[in-house]
Enzyme design. Structure first.
Site, mmCIF file in Angstrom:
data_model
loop_
_atom_site.group_PDB
_atom_site.id
_atom_site.type_symbol
_atom_site.label_atom_id
_atom_site.label_comp_id
_atom_site.label_asym_id
_atom_site.label_seq_id
_atom_site.Cartn_x
_atom_site.Cartn_y
_atom_site.Cartn_z
ATOM 1 N N GLU A 1 0.030 -1.347 5.630
ATOM 2 C CA GLU A 1 1.103 -0.931 6.539
ATOM 3 C C GLU A 1 0.924 0.522 6.958
ATOM 4 O OE1 GLU A 1 5.011 0.929 7.614
ATOM 5 O OE2 GLU A 1 3.745 1.398 5.914
ATOM 6 N N GLU A 2 0.463 1.347 6.028
ATOM 7 C CA GLU A 2 0.399 2.789 6.299
ATOM 8 C C GLU A 2 -0.720 3.162 7.271
ATOM 9 O OE1 GLU A 2 2.735 4.661 5.501
ATOM 10 O OE2 GLU A 2 3.657 3.997 3.626
ATOM 11 N N GLU B 1 12.085 -1.007 3.228
ATOM 12 C CA GLU B 1 11.685 0.408 3.346
ATOM 13 C C GLU B 1 12.868 1.300 2.969
ATOM 14 O OE1 GLU B 1 8.766 1.707 4.178
ATOM 15 O OE2 GLU B 1 7.690 0.214 5.381
ATOM 16 N N ASP C 1 8.510 4.074 -1.321
ATOM 17 C CA ASP C 1 7.749 3.654 -0.132
ATOM 18 C C ASP C 1 6.455 2.985 -0.558
ATOM 19 O OD1 ASP C 1 6.971 3.242 2.436
ATOM 20 O OD2 ASP C 1 6.379 5.297 2.820
ATOM 21 N N ASP D 1 0.831 -1.203 0.000
ATOM 22 C CA ASP D 1 0.000 0.000 0.000
ATOM 23 C C ASP D 1 0.866 1.254 0.000
ATOM 24 O OD1 ASP D 1 0.820 -0.780 2.634
ATOM 25 O OD2 ASP D 1 -0.582 0.647 3.498
#
Ligand SMILES: [Zn+2]
Length: 383
Positions: A142-143, A167, A110, A80
């Site tokens: 994840e965000e 990352e 990212d 994501d």
């Protein structure tokens, strides 16, 4: 079938929007990205497993495995991206733009682009010679909630020896970061005419005591704990937002405070919550049922891998940079729960993440492919 080249892969993965957001008007499924990755890794001879997350329709994790048994190397990342600010992007976030030695697009660093790097690194290696398995993990959300990584940690279905999360660390190995907790304290009093304090129970006055206790706790954290790898060595506590009352001539009936705490390795969310509840106990005794504590989001624990661990040393040797501690959060604390040595290491700089015109500097391309190949050779391929 031959895998597509890096630029083509980048173009196709950036073109598939996969925004996650707590705002439903932004939130999207990551299914298209997962399907694309399933294609890429099947072509490389991986067995691919796609799992929809429980209670989150349209959100998927992918696990791709080549080689048999436990152990080996896990290369992990999230599929994501954050939302984008349409007024501030000069490029189309979903169309890869190559300009001035940079690749622009949402997710270039990212971190959807990392999966293209994995394919690029693996396609030139002889994967029929693996003596330990390679696994690729691509997660959802994840965000926002880290639901994908939490699900993997909860399932405990794989036991890699080593995990690398791609990352954007500027290709500097990261071995440690703090966690994050967002908490709310709500005081419920009783309103009344301000002319006589006995008419009610003033929530602002109780909150004043609560804040005094929180500042004591803040001091206590500083005295009691220190991790020298961090610039700010102690778990922090920050008062961030408060709202209460409506009128000077009314006894305030309700007040809510939001604050965060940042756990360090070895001092987990449970321990910090224990200290918090202990600090508030006298106020709760004095005002039963007036004080309510709740999470604004599920706590993210801190993460730390032993600086002397084999993976940390190998990554430092391969990249030429000693491993560092950083001040942002990743999925590492959840991946680490699988029992593997875990580092964060990937192309691009964190300063360009979550920014308009996110880009990958092309100077990262060759070193990133080489670092990944070194790691795979070292941990999965017989010499
Ligand atoms: Zn990220």
């Amino acid at each position: 079938m031959k895998s597509p080249n890096l630029l083509d892969m980048y173009r196709s993965i950036i073109a598939l929007p996969s925004i996650s957001s707590t705002d439903p008007s932004w939130d999207q499924s990551n299914e298209q990205v997962i399907r694309l990755l399933a294609d890429w890794f099947s072509q490389l001879g991986f067995e691919v497993e796609v799992t929809e997350l429980p209670d989150l329709p349209g959100k998927f994790n992918l696990l791709a495995t080549r080689g048999r048994g436990d152990g080996g190397l896990l290369l992990a990342g999230h599929t994501d991206t954050v939302p984008f600010d349409p007024g501030r992007w000069n490029k189309d976030p979903f169309k890869l733009t190559e300009e001035g030695n940079r690749l622009y697009g949402l997710g270039t660093i990212d971190m959807k682009g990392f999966f293209a790097f994995i394919v690029e690194a693996l396609k030139d290696l002889d994967l029929s010679q693996l003596d330990k398995p390679i696994r690729i993990l691509a997660t959802a959300d994840e965000e926002t909630t880290m639901a994908g990584a939490r699900a993997i940690a909860g399932a405990m279905a794989i036991k890699p020896d080593y995990a690398v999360i791609g990352e954007p660390t500027g290709l500097v190995p990261v071995m440690m970061h703090k966690g994050h907790m967002s908490e709310a304290i709500r005081i419920t009093g009783r309103s009344g005419h301000s002319s006589d304090p006995a008419n009610g129970l003033n929530a602002l006055e109780i909150m004043h005591q609560v804040m005094g206790r929180l500042l004591d706790l803040q001091r206590q954290l500083k005295e009691k704990y220190a991790n020298p790898h961090f610039k700010v060595p102690q778990p922090t506590l920050n008062l961030g937002h408060i709202h209460g009352g409506d009128s000077p001539n009314r006894i305030c009936a309700c007040c809510e405070l939001h604050f965060d705490m940042r756990p360090i390795p070895g001092v987990g969310p449970d321990e910090l919550m224990g200290l918090l509840h202990h600090a508030l106990e006298p106020i709760r005794e004095q005002y039963p049922d007036a004080v309510e504590v709740s999470h604004l989001h599920e706590p993210i624990p801190a993460y730390g891998t032993d600086p002397d661990a084999e993976l940390v040393r190998a990554a430092a040797e391969i990249t030429g940079h000693p491993a560092e501690a950083v001040n942002y959060c990743t999925e590492a604390p959840f991946i680490q729960q699988l029992g593997c040595q875990t580092i964060v290491l990937g192309p691009g700089h964190i300063a360009q993440a979550h920014q308009p015109d996110e880009y990958l500097d092309l100077s990262f391309v060759t070193p990133t492919v080489q670092v990944l190949q070194h790691l795979v050779k070292r941990f999965c391929l017989s010499k």
